[in-house]
Scaffold this motif. Sequence first.
Motif, PDB file in Angstrom:
ATOM      1  N   GLY A 279       0.790  -1.218   0.000  1.00  0.00           N
ATOM      2  CA  GLY A 279       0.000   0.000   0.000  1.00  0.00           C
ATOM      3  C   GLY A 279       0.824   1.270   0.000  1.00  0.00           C
ATOM      4  N   HIS A 280       2.129   1.146  -0.238  1.00  0.00           N
ATOM      5  CA  HIS A 280       3.005   2.309  -0.258  1.00  0.00           C
ATOM      6  C   HIS A 280       3.278   2.747  -1.695  1.00  0.00           C
ATOM      7  CE1 HIS A 280       3.578   1.517   3.936  1.00  0.00           C
ATOM      8  NE2 HIS A 280       4.335   0.450   3.758  1.00  0.00           N
ATOM      9  N   SER A 281       3.899   3.914  -1.846  1.00  0.00           N
ATOM     10  CA  SER A 281       4.353   4.355  -3.163  1.00  0.00           C
ATOM     11  C   SER A 281       5.568   3.532  -3.584  1.00  0.00           C
ATOM     12  CB  SER A 281       4.711   5.841  -3.124  1.00  0.00           C
ATOM     13  OG  SER A 281       5.771   6.067  -2.209  1.00  0.00           O
ATOM     14  N   TYR A 282       5.896   3.599  -4.865  1.00  0.00           N
ATOM     15  CA  TYR A 282       6.966   2.793  -5.446  1.00  0.00           C
ATOM     16  C   TYR A 282       8.277   2.946  -4.688  1.00  0.00           C
ATOM     17  CZ  TYR A 282      10.017   0.848  -9.091  1.00  0.00           C
ATOM     18  OH  TYR A 282      10.930   0.078  -9.784  1.00  0.00           O
ATOM     19  N   GLU A 283       8.641   4.189  -4.381  1.00  0.00           N
ATOM     20  CA  GLU A 283       9.952   4.474  -3.791  1.00  0.00           C
ATOM     21  C   GLU A 283       9.956   4.398  -2.268  1.00  0.00           C
ATOM     22  OE1 GLU A 283       7.584   8.200  -3.842  1.00  0.00           O
ATOM     23  OE2 GLU A 283       8.005   6.652  -5.352  1.00  0.00           O
ATOM     24  N   ASN A 301      12.193  -4.106 -10.009  1.00  0.00           N
ATOM     25  CA  ASN A 301      11.060  -4.484 -10.841  1.00  0.00           C
ATOM     26  C   ASN A 301       9.929  -3.496 -10.608  1.00  0.00           C
ATOM     27  OD1 ASN A 301       9.872  -5.176  -8.395  1.00  0.00           O
ATOM     28  ND2 ASN A 301       9.972  -7.380  -8.733  1.00  0.00           N
ATOM     29  N   THR A 302       8.778  -3.793 -11.146  1.00  0.00           N
ATOM     30  CA  THR A 302       7.595  -2.985 -10.898  1.00  0.00           C
ATOM     31  C   THR A 302       6.388  -3.891 -11.001  1.00  0.00           C
ATOM     32  OG1 THR A 302       6.485  -0.911 -11.490  1.00  0.00           O
ATOM     33  CG2 THR A 302       7.171  -2.319 -13.307  1.00  0.00           C
ATOM     34  N   GLY A 303       5.239  -3.374 -10.610  1.00  0.00           N
ATOM     35  CA  GLY A 303       4.007  -4.142 -10.677  1.00  0.00           C
ATOM     36  C   GLY A 303       2.892  -3.306 -11.261  1.00  0.00           C
ATOM     37  N   SER A 304       1.697  -3.841 -11.207  1.00  0.00           N
ATOM     38  CA  SER A 304       0.504  -3.108 -11.617  1.00  0.00           C
ATOM     39  C   SER A 304      -0.380  -2.977 -10.381  1.00  0.00           C
ATOM     40  CB  SER A 304      -0.238  -3.856 -12.728  1.00  0.00           C
ATOM     41  OG  SER A 304       0.542  -3.898 -13.912  1.00  0.00           O
ATOM     42  N   PRO A 305      -0.288  -1.842  -9.670  1.00  0.00           N
ATOM     43  CA  PRO A 305      -1.034  -1.691  -8.418  1.00  0.00           C
ATOM     44  C   PRO A 305      -2.537  -1.896  -8.559  1.00  0.00           C
ATOM     45  CG  PRO A 305       0.619   0.039  -8.620  1.00  0.00           C
ATOM     46  CD  PRO A 305       0.594  -0.692  -9.932  1.00  0.00           C
ATOM     47  N   ASP A 306      -3.061  -1.681  -9.767  1.00  0.00           N
ATOM     48  CA  ASP A 306      -4.490  -1.882  -9.982  1.00  0.00           C
ATOM     49  C   ASP A 306      -4.872  -3.356  -9.912  1.00  0.00           C
ATOM     50  OD1 ASP A 306      -2.802  -1.818 -12.339  1.00  0.00           O
ATOM     51  OD2 ASP A 306      -4.605  -2.191 -13.532  1.00  0.00           O
ATOM     52  N   LEU A 307      -3.889  -4.265 -10.105  1.00  0.00           N
ATOM     53  CA  LEU A 307      -4.184  -5.698 -10.061  1.00  0.00           C
ATOM     54  C   LEU A 307      -4.139  -6.255  -8.643  1.00  0.00           C
ATOM     55  CD1 LEU A 307      -2.213  -6.957 -13.193  1.00  0.00           C
ATOM     56  CD2 LEU A 307      -4.665  -6.505 -12.987  1.00  0.00           C
ATOM     57  N   THR A 311       3.324  -8.901  -9.893  1.00  0.00           N
ATOM     58  CA  THR A 311       3.438  -9.216 -11.318  1.00  0.00           C
ATOM     59  C   THR A 311       4.874  -9.238 -11.822  1.00  0.00           C
ATOM     60  OG1 THR A 311       3.044  -6.886 -11.855  1.00  0.00           O
ATOM     61  CG2 THR A 311       1.136  -8.361 -11.860  1.00  0.00           C
ATOM     62  N   ASP A 312       5.833  -8.702 -11.058  1.00  0.00           N
ATOM     63  CA  ASP A 312       7.259  -8.795 -11.414  1.00  0.00           C
ATOM     64  C   ASP A 312       7.540  -8.349 -12.840  1.00  0.00           C
ATOM     65  OD1 ASP A 312       8.163  -9.700  -8.938  1.00  0.00           O
ATOM     66  OD2 ASP A 312       7.755 -11.791  -9.418  1.00  0.00           O
ATOM     67  N   GLN A 313       7.143  -7.136 -13.179  1.00  0.00           N
ATOM     68  CA  GLN A 313       7.415  -6.589 -14.502  1.00  0.00           C
ATOM     69  C   GLN A 313       8.762  -5.865 -14.510  1.00  0.00           C
ATOM     70  OE1 GLN A 313       2.868  -5.375 -14.208  1.00  0.00           O
ATOM     71  NE2 GLN A 313       3.845  -4.289 -15.884  1.00  0.00           N
ATOM     72  N   PHE A 314       9.318  -5.692 -15.700  1.00  0.00           N
ATOM     73  CA  PHE A 314      10.560  -4.938 -15.815  1.00  0.00           C
ATOM     74  C   PHE A 314      10.267  -3.459 -15.604  1.00  0.00           C
ATOM     75  CE2 PHE A 314      12.086  -8.847 -17.567  1.00  0.00           C
ATOM     76  CZ  PHE A 314      13.445  -8.844 -17.266  1.00  0.00           C
ATOM     77  N   PRO A 315      11.146  -2.747 -14.865  1.00  0.00           N
ATOM     78  CA  PRO A 315      10.884  -1.338 -14.551  1.00  0.00           C
ATOM     79  C   PRO A 315      11.213  -0.436 -15.741  1.00  0.00           C
ATOM     80  CG  PRO A 315      12.958  -2.021 -13.580  1.00  0.00           C
ATOM     81  CD  PRO A 315      12.366  -3.250 -14.228  1.00  0.00           C
TER      82      PRO A 315
END
Length: 439
Positions: A279-283, A301-307, A311-315
């Motif tokens: 529930g925090h911001s990315y950084e 990495n990054t994700g899709s917070p809406d999901l 999701t372990d996506q490339f940043p």
Amino acid sequence: MAAQEEFFTGIPKIPYVPSAGAGDVMCFKHYHAEEVLMGKTMEDWLRFSVCYWHSFCGTGADPFGSPTLHRPWNEGTPMEAAKLRLRAAFEFFTKLGVKYYTFHDRDMAPEGSTLEESNRNLDEITDLALELQSQTGIKVLWVTCNLFAHPRYMNGAATNPDCHVLAYAGAQVKKGLDVAKKLGAENFVFWGGREGFLSIYNTDVAAELKHMANFFKMAVQYKEKIGLKCQFLIEPKPKEPCKHQYDYDAMSVIGFLKHYGLESHFKLNIEPNHTTLAGHSYEHDVVMASAFGMLGSVDSNTGSPDLGWDTDQFPMDIRNTTLVMKTIVEQGGLQPGGLNFDAKVRRESTDLEDLFIAHIGAMDAFARGLRHAIRIIEDGLITGMVKERYSSFSHGIGQKVEEGSATLEEMEAFITQKGEPKVTSGKQEKYESIFNHYI
């Protein structure tokens, strides 16, 4: 490598071509390893690492679908495939131009029917890894043990209610630390995938936390006994697969370490996708860990917070990489940690070149973030504005608060003399506008 061992045919070592067009995706446009910024090369600031499990063990399978990534190195017996996979990985590292990789023990070598067989498998494969490291100069950023996938760990590892299971986890970590020393790993990560609870009704939280702390103390003792020179890291995550995991976020882990007297032995490996799950911001967790001197490494990495799941996506978001790199530069770097791409190509991205495209794009995103962060720091505009905002703590009663010598009686006397404070604007939109100038 010999021609018959080449897996990524037709793909040369990835070049740096800053003039490349938008459609040219098999070259670096921003990442220039040797470029010096603020006294360090890009390579030293960024310390990129490829993660073994997603890039070379991943199949594209998900809870709703069968494997889609049919790799040429996943052939033969489990041990034959493990050797092919390792050779493919080192070809990839070399062509991509990274100096580090990371792995779980069970990614590197298949688990046997007994601990002894698992250890023999690991010995054989890490012998080959050591040989390939020697040939290429590529190093291990960190090793970790998979203490969550096997059915024995369904109720946890270090927090399991059955000490027999905890003992197995301890034996597995002992071997993992031996492997870390053998391969010269610069860090060792603990991720408590099942260290938490699904139901509070059958859980003794106090006992589990104490057992986990004692487990970590055993690891510290063994590390010192064998003379292993590496940084211990804990990776926070709030949920998945547990409903609630004890390493919920950076502050939860820091509080745990300080409570049990372990803070001098551990730092944190922050994964931003986990941060957003909390529930925090990315950084957020990168900044919080750094503020306490506990930021050791980043799983980039990054994700899709809406999901709402991992999701372990490339940043690829330049704002995010800029904020992360600003924090890293301000603390002087991540050594001995680094930026590990704990990310996987989408199950729809099935071509072998997609592995390169994903890593190249993410490395360029961080290179851009690094350049932006250094401009922000060197220009000093935002830094100066923040300093001015807190300037009341540089003198008088504020200085005493800063030093920890103020009393409540002095607070009262100050207000009696000065009266109601004049509230000043936070200027949030101004900061955001200035930040966007650098992106």
